[in-house]
Design a protein around this motif. Sequence first.
Motif, PDB file in Angstrom:
ATOM      1  N   GLU A 146       0.858  -1.191   0.000  1.00  0.00           N
ATOM      2  CA  GLU A 146       0.000   0.000   0.000  1.00  0.00           C
ATOM      3  C   GLU A 146       0.887   1.232   0.000  1.00  0.00           C
ATOM      4  O   GLU A 146       1.875   1.309   0.718  1.00  0.00           O
ATOM      5  CB  GLU A 146      -0.881   0.013   1.250  1.00  0.00           C
ATOM      6  N   GLU A 147       0.499   2.211  -0.835  1.00  0.00           N
ATOM      7  CA  GLU A 147       1.279   3.443  -0.858  1.00  0.00           C
ATOM      8  C   GLU A 147       0.515   4.545  -0.119  1.00  0.00           C
ATOM      9  O   GLU A 147      -0.708   4.583  -0.123  1.00  0.00           O
ATOM     10  CB  GLU A 147       1.592   3.847  -2.301  1.00  0.00           C
ATOM     11  N   ASP A 148       1.269   5.413   0.500  1.00  0.00           N
ATOM     12  CA  ASP A 148       0.630   6.490   1.251  1.00  0.00           C
ATOM     13  C   ASP A 148       0.164   7.597   0.294  1.00  0.00           C
ATOM     14  O   ASP A 148       0.424   7.558  -0.911  1.00  0.00           O
ATOM     15  CB  ASP A 148       1.575   7.036   2.326  1.00  0.00           C
ATOM     16  N   GLU A 149      -0.540   8.573   0.820  1.00  0.00           N
ATOM     17  CA  GLU A 149      -1.146   9.642   0.019  1.00  0.00           C
ATOM     18  C   GLU A 149      -0.096  10.456  -0.730  1.00  0.00           C
ATOM     19  O   GLU A 149      -0.270  10.784  -1.909  1.00  0.00           O
ATOM     20  CB  GLU A 149      -1.971  10.558   0.943  1.00  0.00           C
ATOM     21  N   LYS A 150       0.991  10.773  -0.069  1.00  0.00           N
ATOM     22  CA  LYS A 150       2.029  11.599  -0.682  1.00  0.00           C
ATOM     23  C   LYS A 150       2.674  10.874  -1.860  1.00  0.00           C
ATOM     24  O   LYS A 150       2.870  11.459  -2.934  1.00  0.00           O
ATOM     25  CB  LYS A 150       3.090  11.950   0.378  1.00  0.00           C
ATOM     26  N   THR A 151       2.991   9.608  -1.699  1.00  0.00           N
ATOM     27  CA  THR A 151       3.604   8.817  -2.760  1.00  0.00           C
ATOM     28  C   THR A 151       2.641   8.641  -3.926  1.00  0.00           C
ATOM     29  O   THR A 151       3.029   8.721  -5.092  1.00  0.00           O
ATOM     30  CB  THR A 151       4.030   7.451  -2.221  1.00  0.00           C
ATOM     31  N   ARG A 152       1.344   8.421  -3.628  1.00  0.00           N
ATOM     32  CA  ARG A 152       0.346   8.246  -4.675  1.00  0.00           C
ATOM     33  C   ARG A 152       0.215   9.508  -5.506  1.00  0.00           C
ATOM     34  O   ARG A 152       0.188   9.459  -6.733  1.00  0.00           O
ATOM     35  CB  ARG A 152      -1.013   7.878  -4.058  1.00  0.00           C
ATOM     36  N   LYS A 153       0.144  10.669  -4.847  1.00  0.00           N
ATOM     37  CA  LYS A 153       0.018  11.930  -5.584  1.00  0.00           C
ATOM     38  C   LYS A 153       1.245  12.197  -6.441  1.00  0.00           C
ATOM     39  O   LYS A 153       1.121  12.656  -7.577  1.00  0.00           O
ATOM     40  CB  LYS A 153      -0.204  13.087  -4.607  1.00  0.00           C
ATOM     41  N   LYS A 154       2.417  11.891  -5.920  1.00  0.00           N
ATOM     42  CA  LYS A 154       3.643  12.107  -6.670  1.00  0.00           C
ATOM     43  C   LYS A 154       3.676  11.196  -7.898  1.00  0.00           C
ATOM     44  O   LYS A 154       4.050  11.615  -8.994  1.00  0.00           O
ATOM     45  CB  LYS A 154       4.850  11.835  -5.772  1.00  0.00           C
ATOM     46  N   ARG A 155       3.264   9.937  -7.726  1.00  0.00           N
ATOM     47  CA  ARG A 155       3.227   9.002  -8.858  1.00  0.00           C
ATOM     48  C   ARG A 155       2.244   9.453  -9.913  1.00  0.00           C
ATOM     49  O   ARG A 155       2.550   9.439 -11.111  1.00  0.00           O
ATOM     50  CB  ARG A 155       2.856   7.596  -8.356  1.00  0.00           C
ATOM     51  N   GLU A 156       1.037   9.897  -9.497  1.00  0.00           N
ATOM     52  CA  GLU A 156       0.034  10.364 -10.451  1.00  0.00           C
ATOM     53  C   GLU A 156       0.514  11.594 -11.202  1.00  0.00           C
ATOM     54  O   GLU A 156       0.277  11.726 -12.414  1.00  0.00           O
ATOM     55  CB  GLU A 156      -1.279  10.658  -9.721  1.00  0.00           C
ATOM     56  N   LYS A 157       1.187  12.477 -10.522  1.00  0.00           N
ATOM     57  CA  LYS A 157       1.721  13.680 -11.154  1.00  0.00           C
ATOM     58  C   LYS A 157       2.766  13.319 -12.211  1.00  0.00           C
ATOM     59  O   LYS A 157       2.769  13.872 -13.314  1.00  0.00           O
ATOM     60  CB  LYS A 157       2.333  14.592 -10.090  1.00  0.00           C
ATOM     61  N   MET A 158       3.632  12.374 -11.885  1.00  0.00           N
ATOM     62  CA  MET A 158       4.662  11.940 -12.828  1.00  0.00           C
ATOM     63  C   MET A 158       4.041  11.235 -14.034  1.00  0.00           C
ATOM     64  O   MET A 158       4.486  11.422 -15.169  1.00  0.00           O
ATOM     65  CB  MET A 158       5.658  11.012 -12.138  1.00  0.00           C
ATOM     66  N   GLU A 159       2.982  10.424 -13.806  1.00  0.00           N
ATOM     67  CA  GLU A 159       2.313   9.746 -14.911  1.00  0.00           C
ATOM     68  C   GLU A 159       1.637  10.756 -15.827  1.00  0.00           C
ATOM     69  O   GLU A 159       1.674  10.625 -17.054  1.00  0.00           O
ATOM     70  CB  GLU A 159       1.283   8.748 -14.376  1.00  0.00           C
ATOM     71  N   LYS A 160       0.984  11.769 -15.235  1.00  0.00           N
ATOM     72  CA  LYS A 160       0.309  12.794 -16.019  1.00  0.00           C
ATOM     73  C   LYS A 160       1.328  13.585 -16.845  1.00  0.00           C
ATOM     74  O   LYS A 160       1.103  13.875 -18.021  1.00  0.00           O
ATOM     75  CB  LYS A 160      -0.463  13.742 -15.095  1.00  0.00           C
TER      76      LYS A 160
END
Length: 173
Positions: A146-160
């Motif tokens: 499970e990834e935390d909120e900060k890691t998830r947002k950073k990953r989504e930003k990089m994917e976008k």
Amino acid sequence: MANQGAKKRRDENTRHMNNLYRIIIVSNVIYLLLRAGFFYSTFTWLHWIGLIITSSAYYLCYKQLASMAKPAYTDDGDLLDGGFDMSTGGVSEYLHDIIYITCFVQLTSIISGKFWWIYAVIPGFAVYKGWGLIKAFLPQGSEGVEEDEKTRKKREKMEKKASRGKFVKAKGR
């Protein structure tokens, strides 16, 4: 002076293979003279098996290296290729290592039979190298993490950012 590099490699390979042959012969002669000749009272059937194992290792590795070092000629008899460069790494290096380890084990086993355990280095190293290859084909265990909120947002930003593509500015004339 066409094919000067191929001629040089052919000569180097011939010299190198002759040196390996001498090392193998000297190791076997020393082993037989000392172990079977001088220490004949302690020379058992296990020592014969050891001699067969080391001779087989020498033979197989030397034959493989000899086939790699063999030069190629044209139908006219001109040198086409000088053979494999024995100073490069890869399989050639591993075969040399097996020959040198076999030589060491054979000569030191004259002193004590415990030196035969050094031979375990060869399959151990093969397992180590093979595990890296096998590990590449195994699935990675990151699905259950499970990834935390900060890691998830950073990953989504990089994917976008990666999906947008790159724009190149053209120079106006």
